[in-house]
Enzyme design. Structure first.
Site, short mmCIF file in Angstrom:
data_model
loop_
_atom_site.label_atom_id
_atom_site.label_comp_id
_atom_site.label_asym_id
_atom_site.label_seq_id
_atom_site.Cartn_x
_atom_site.Cartn_y
_atom_site.Cartn_z
N HIS A 277 10.17 -17.29 29.52
CA HIS A 277 11.18 -18.36 29.51
C HIS A 277 10.42 -19.59 29.98
O HIS A 277 10.14 -19.73 31.17
CB HIS A 277 12.35 -18.03 30.44
CG HIS A 277 13.41 -19.08 30.41
ND1 HIS A 277 14.65 -18.88 29.83
CD2 HIS A 277 13.41 -20.37 30.83
CE1 HIS A 277 15.37 -19.99 29.91
NE2 HIS A 277 14.63 -20.91 30.53
N ASP B 262 18.41 -15.30 20.73
CA ASP B 262 18.85 -15.59 22.10
C ASP B 262 20.38 -15.57 22.18
O ASP B 262 20.98 -16.32 22.96
CB ASP B 262 18.30 -16.94 22.59
CG ASP B 262 18.48 -17.10 24.10
OD1 ASP B 262 18.66 -16.09 24.80
OD2 ASP B 262 18.45 -18.25 24.57
N HIS C 253 12.37 -18.81 22.67
CA HIS C 253 13.36 -19.84 22.31
C HIS C 253 12.84 -21.26 22.55
O HIS C 253 13.36 -21.99 23.38
CB HIS C 253 14.71 -19.62 23.02
CG HIS C 253 14.62 -19.23 24.48
ND1 HIS C 253 13.88 -19.91 25.41
CD2 HIS C 253 15.20 -18.21 25.15
CE1 HIS C 253 14.01 -19.34 26.58
NE2 HIS C 253 14.81 -18.30 26.46
N ALA D 297 25.45 -20.61 30.90
CA ALA D 297 24.57 -20.99 29.79
C ALA D 297 24.45 -19.83 28.81
O ALA D 297 24.24 -18.70 29.22
CB ALA D 297 23.20 -21.36 30.33
N HIS E 221 14.68 -11.56 20.28
CA HIS E 221 15.17 -12.02 21.61
C HIS E 221 16.68 -11.92 21.64
O HIS E 221 17.38 -12.74 21.04
CB HIS E 221 14.74 -13.48 21.86
CG HIS E 221 15.11 -13.97 23.22
ND1 HIS E 221 14.18 -14.52 24.09
CD2 HIS E 221 16.28 -14.03 23.88
CE1 HIS E 221 14.79 -14.87 25.21
NE2 HIS E 221 16.08 -14.59 25.10
N HIS F 222 20.33 -10.72 24.07
CA HIS F 222 21.04 -10.26 25.26
C HIS F 222 22.26 -9.46 24.81
O HIS F 222 23.07 -9.97 24.02
CB HIS F 222 21.53 -11.44 26.10
CG HIS F 222 20.44 -12.36 26.53
ND1 HIS F 222 19.79 -12.24 27.74
CD2 HIS F 222 19.85 -13.41 25.90
CE1 HIS F 222 18.87 -13.19 27.84
NE2 HIS F 222 18.87 -13.91 26.74
N LYS G 207 9.24 -9.59 30.72
CA LYS G 207 9.81 -10.94 30.60
C LYS G 207 9.59 -11.72 31.88
O LYS G 207 9.92 -11.25 32.96
CB LYS G 207 11.31 -10.82 30.29
CG LYS G 207 12.05 -12.15 30.18
CD LYS G 207 11.73 -12.88 28.89
CE LYS G 207 12.28 -14.30 28.89
NZ LYS G 207 13.64 -14.41 28.42
C1 NCD Z 1 20.71 -16.46 28.64
C2 NCD Z 1 21.74 -15.50 29.23
O1 NCD Z 1 22.91 -15.85 29.29
O2 NCD Z 1 21.34 -14.40 29.64
N1 NCD Z 1 21.29 -17.77 28.54
C3 NCD Z 1 20.91 -18.77 27.71
O3 NCD Z 1 21.44 -19.88 27.84
N2 NCD Z 1 20.01 -18.59 26.78
C4 NCD Z 1 19.46 -16.44 29.43
C5 NCD Z 1 18.28 -17.10 28.76
O4 NCD Z 1 17.76 -16.59 27.77
O5 NCD Z 1 17.86 -18.16 29.22
ZN ZN Z 2 17.54 -15.39 26.33
#
Ligand code: NCD
Ligand code: ZN
Length: 345
Positions: free
Chosen positions: A135, A246, A173, A262, A13, A15, A98
């Site tokens: 999620h 994550d 997560h 976040a 997982h 980004h 997702k």
């Molecule tokens: C993630 C993001 O910034 O893309 N943020 C997070 O707090 N984990 C999105 C997500 O996975 O919820």
């Molecule tokens: Zn995420």
């Protein structure tokens, strides 16, 4: 133990964003991980196979020449995605879709407003063997933000599993004892990813000596009893639990902001963090299962052949990284970590 060699891990997982931002974060992941499941929540969400494949090429261009790294691509579910897209996705090697409940997190505005809207797509996924990544938080504003994951299990996940018994699902997560217990109660077809920060920190971290936006992510950190439950699950050897950082990079200016984004940036120090968590639990011997074996088994992929060496060589986490025109601050910036990670060449 001073040195630990394990099968090279994967991040299930992650980004990485897009454009110039890739140049900073992709090498951090590729230095430790052989593969990563790439989240599709770009500013313009990835809803089509062709777009995901073009994005994969952009990611690959940011991989340093001496490393090999495979992005595993996903698509973003919306109310309007067509079931016909699923067959194409499968043919083109997309591994999963997702599910972001609309409004649950960063770039989720185009997410699903009601799971019933995507039932024909889920049926196609079940038929073609594509995984569903969720999620797992309800978005009902009347539900306390710390309870949204637990409520999601009863209201959404359990009915979904009943309606699609053949669909493979990853509860992403997870952050609560309830989620750990739920995953353990299901024999097949349900797995969960765990972040390093949820294994190491509880919600006190967000408020220590002032409001600390770098510790803010979604699902939000929970109380200590939950952290202990997560650590027990991750280190138990149970094949249903596997690594997903994550890692979610944001410009430092957007984290240190009146409405902070976040997401915690952990990719650059991920394996150090997991090693610390497993060591604290007295379970370093289980790290390889969690980081390198359980994930491929769940996704039906081979484990990696290269190896990663963790060494007890303390180092200071870099204060920040250049990030396009700005800066990216990792979690634990400026602090000491015990374990260094390096590929065995
Ligand atoms: C993630 C993001 O910034 O893309 N943020 C997070 O707090 N984990 C999105 C997500 O996975 O919820
Ligand atoms: Zn995420």
């Amino acid at each position: 133990m001073e040195t630990l060699d394990i099968t090279q891990p994967d991040d299930w997982h992650l980004h990485v964003r897009d454009g110039d931002f890739l140049k900073t974060v992709v090498p951090h992941t590729a230095e430790q991980f052989a593969r990563a499941v790439i989240m599709p929540n770009l500013k313009v969400p990835l809803t089509h196979t062709q777009d995901a494949l073009a994005y994969k090429e952009r990611i690959l261009k940011s991989v340093p020449k001496h490393l090999s790294f495979e992005p595993l691509m996903t698509l973003y579910l919306t109310d309007h995605l067509k079931p016909s897209e699923i067959r194409l996705a499968k043919e083109q090697g997309i591994v999963a879709l997702k599910l972001y409940p609309a409004g649950a997190t960063t770039n989720s505005d185009l997410g699903v407003t009601d799971i019933k809207h995507i039932y024909p797509v889920l049926e196609a996924m079940q038929r073609h063997g594509l995984l569903l990544l969720v999620h797992g938080e309800v978005t009902d504003p009347s539900i306390d933000v710390f309870d949204r994951e637990a409520v999601f299990i009863d209201r959404q996940l359990e009915p979904l599993r009943r309606d699609f018994p053949g669909l493979k699902i990853v509860f992403e997560h997870i952050t609560t004892e309830q989620a750990c217990e739920y995953v353990k109660s299901v024999d097949t077809g349900l797995g969960a990813t765990l972040t390093a920060h949820h294994l190491l920190l509880n919600r006190n971290a967000i408020f220590k000596g002032g409001l600390r936006p770098h510790y803010y992510c979604l699902p939000v950190l929970k109380r200590e009893t939950h952290r202990v439950a997560l650590l027990n699950a991750a280190t138990s050897g149970d094949a249903r639990f596997f690594l997903g950082t994550d890692s979610a990079p944001h410009l430092a200016t957007l984290k240190e902001h009146a409405s902070a984004c976040a997401g915690c940036y952990t990719a650059s120090i991920a394996m150090s963090l997991y090693a610390s968590a497993f060591e604290a639990a007295g379970r370093l011997s289980q790290l390889e299962r969690f980081a390198s074996l359980n994930g491929p088994a769940f996704y039906g992929l081979k484990k990696n052949t290269q190896r990663l060496r963790l060494k007890k060589t303390p180092f200071e986490v870099q204060a920040e990284y250049p990030y396009a025109q700005g800066a990216l601050k990792p979690l634990f910036a400026g602090e000491m970590l015990e374990w260094s990670a390096q590929l065995v060449t």
